[in-house]
Enzyme design. Sequence first.
Site, PDB file in Angstrom:
ATOM      1  N   GLY A  24      90.655  40.223 117.775  1.00  0.00           N
ATOM      2  CA  GLY A  24      89.217  40.439 117.710  1.00  0.00           C
ATOM      3  C   GLY A  24      88.637  40.705 119.076  1.00  0.00           C
ATOM      4  N   GLY A  25      87.320  40.537 119.185  1.00  0.00           N
ATOM      5  CA  GLY A  25      86.649  40.827 120.446  1.00  0.00           C
ATOM      6  C   GLY A  25      86.923  39.807 121.524  1.00  0.00           C
ATOM      7  N   VAL A  59      95.417  36.461 117.771  1.00  0.00           N
ATOM      8  CA  VAL A  59      96.101  35.381 117.061  1.00  0.00           C
ATOM      9  C   VAL A  59      97.527  35.823 116.759  1.00  0.00           C
ATOM     10  CG1 VAL A  59      96.084  33.867 115.048  1.00  0.00           C
ATOM     11  CG2 VAL A  59      93.926  34.635 116.044  1.00  0.00           C
ATOM     12  N   LYS A 114      96.005  30.954 118.929  1.00  0.00           N
ATOM     13  CA  LYS A 114      94.854  31.766 119.343  1.00  0.00           C
ATOM     14  C   LYS A 114      94.831  31.816 120.863  1.00  0.00           C
ATOM     15  CE  LYS A 114      90.802  31.488 117.312  1.00  0.00           C
ATOM     16  NZ  LYS A 114      89.429  31.045 116.930  1.00  0.00           N
ATOM     17  N   ASP A 159      78.773  29.240 111.802  1.00  0.00           N
ATOM     18  CA  ASP A 159      79.361  30.580 111.706  1.00  0.00           C
ATOM     19  C   ASP A 159      80.102  30.738 110.379  1.00  0.00           C
ATOM     20  OD1 ASP A 159      79.935  33.161 112.472  1.00  0.00           O
ATOM     21  OD2 ASP A 159      81.656  32.627 113.716  1.00  0.00           O
TER      22      ASP A 159
END
Length: 572
Positions: free
Chosen positions: A26-27, A31, A48, A154
């Site tokens: 992701g940004g 992972v 991660k 979130d």
Amino acid sequence: MPGDDSSAASLGRCGSYELLVELASGGMATVYLARAADGRDAPLVAIKRPHRHLANDKGFLSMLVDEARLASSIQHDNVVKVREMGFDAGEPFIVLDYVEGASLADVRKELSAVGRAIDPRFAVRIALDALAGLQAAHVLHDDKGRHLGIVHRDVSPHNVLIGCDGLARLTDFGIAKAVDRVQTTRTHEVKGKLAYLAPERIDKRRLCTVQSDVFSMAVVVWECIAGRRLFRGDEAIETLQEVVGAPIPSLRRIGAPISQALDDAILRGLARDLDARYKTAAEFAAALERAGGRQNVATPAEVACLVEALFGERLRVRHENMRNALDGRDVDHVLEVSGLNQRPAPTPEMREREKIQLANIAPPAPSARYAFGNASESLLHGRLASPAVRAGVLAAFAALGALVAFKVFARGDEHAAPAAVAAEPSFRRVVVPLPFAAKRVTFDERAQDLDPPADVAVFEVPRESGARHRVTALALDGAKAEAYVRESDGVARPEGQGFAIEPLETYTDEPAAGAAPVTFIELPPTHNGVKRVVKTRPSPKSRPVAQPSAHPPSSAPKPIGTVDKDGFTRLK
């Protein structure tokens, strides 16, 4: 879920772990699927690892510490457990339990690509699992009995993982709010994915409570069943505006095959009024379970079938890449200690079986349209403005209806046939945005008490009735609003100048001799776009607008404003 097309050997080491396959990127982080390099009985884990440009960022590091500390303290089957946090060459990483499966966002994306949605039974099962994980986080206490006050902040489809065992698990507590968190949010900084933020986190209240997580989870459930986004502005500001004030259509209104009780339960979770919304995740879960009934909630085994039908082939490829990375080193034992099954190469019969299975457990997405705001409605009406376009749309719907009917009767499906021949509902649902929180609303001849008071009312209207209606709303302080409204796409908006608002003490249309004439004062529109006009009559400059009546002082209505020295009415 990425394609997992890396077939090279091990990707190197991270601390004492051997990186095998890249799972997602992701940004902020990547992972990996990994395994402890120094233990034969070590299970597979997920690691991660932040991107290099963030490895030394203090804000990101504190967020990572928060995630590791909070998630490791939550012991629950529906929360992805964090095993440890470490550093490799000065760069941080966290180790989590490996959940073989896919995120809810991936599931929705795959189904949306083929015009299908998640079966309501499956959506309720996934929601119950995620809400159980949320409740465990919300009520968590430390060893000294102190409530930690965790709020996820979130909740979104990306952070709900669905395993091949059919269980849904909540993950990514990186921006969670807790009473002793390391990271503090910068002033006015909005965290979380915009389309899933609760309105009280955006508007002037700036609140963030467990009810905010409940709202986000209700959005997730709504979207699963609808097969589309709920709040979907082209720009970030448009999305935020929709979260705060756009009408929220019911799922039944757009054609979802759910009961009225389940529809109402989800809409209550989406209430912008905190007094009306569920107080806890457990309360929301109980309402969903009651509304759905035991027979309308899927089992974990059924959810597992959905994951296999969608991602079985890609998971098999992942296993092949893992075998290549381990170079044949006791792969079967690694799978066994990790609780994973072998994935043999699929046969044509297996692939065909998965297609049939998917068709049976993922219904077509509801097709009814809806629009938010005047701009969206104007755009929709503009597209259907020309007679040729309208004729084409009607012909397309007629052809679609004939095709559906033909397929239903040809198959002789005992479950589908009743739905196809069911009579058209005799009522339609109309949403009425109000200019204030009202305790009683009259819609034509139908009256409805709102408890708690709300600035939106919903009425079931006979399908054969017209589109123009008279609405009267009564506020807690006795103020009354009246308007003629006209329906458009299920939302009834006021005509002309908007709602005329009067205080409890009203005036006749014809003033008495010497009395000042009635005037109308236009107010700014409310957050839900309702126009307001106050009807009043200025009195002499030395007196308030609303004169005391014959009522006793304890029951006398409060004036709506005073007249200043220039003769202008100053509203309270």
